[in-house]
Scaffold this active site. Sequence first.
Site: not given
Ligand code: PRP
Ligand code: URA
Length: 209
Positions: A104, A108, A200, A203
Amino acid sequence: MQNLTVIDHPLVQHKLTIMRCKETSTAGFRRLLREIAHLLCYEVTRDLEVELVDIETPVKAMRAPTLKGKKLVFASILRAGEGLLEGMLDLVPSARVAHIGLYRDPETLEAIEYYFKAPSDVADRLVIVVDPMLATANSAIAAVTKLKERGANNLRFLCLLAAPEGVERFTKAHPDVPVFTASVDEKLNEHGYIVPGLGDAGDRMYGTK
Ligand code: PRP
Ligand code: URA
């Protein structure tokens, strides 16, 4: 909501509560995600078709049920999808796996794709897309759109936590894709995080904060 299943099994809810706690360690979080994936996998596959095959036990010949049709595809949205994927593969080790790299944009909240690899015959298989979090739904919508472009036509989406806004947006964008989750939380905050949520997911799984 018609296309939404909330998996409220007490073991799922208990484990989810521990995962939400900010004191839970990285190792503990990963272990619980894998365990909870077993229980979620059980529910998301509950209505799979079976067929009878002839076998012989040490005692007698019989016709016994086995999963019908081609092997499933589990499609993991990177990174955090990997935690659910591991547990799903414990239960269905012969499943094929697709990987969809999305992150993400923090400003944005748009989903940015950086990787995609899927079996060539997704059109012939049930595809279960896994990601612990459905927040704005940008990532889930983008992943399912991409899989459909590659021919997938029988999909389910499995997450651990969802925001009501995300469920609404996802089911509007992909009304043919049922959503399974352990909880629909209160709301999204101004940064697109699920409230109360668990923070997150990536993380917390990998200790990158
Ligand atoms: C997190 C999560 C989803 C996304 C959800 O991933 O694992 O993929 O956010 O959010 P959304 O519904 O608003 O799209 P992130 O983009 O943080 O990436 P990561 O898994 O690499 O940390
Ligand atoms: N992605 C995450 O990992 N946590 C949230 O709460 C939203 C998006």
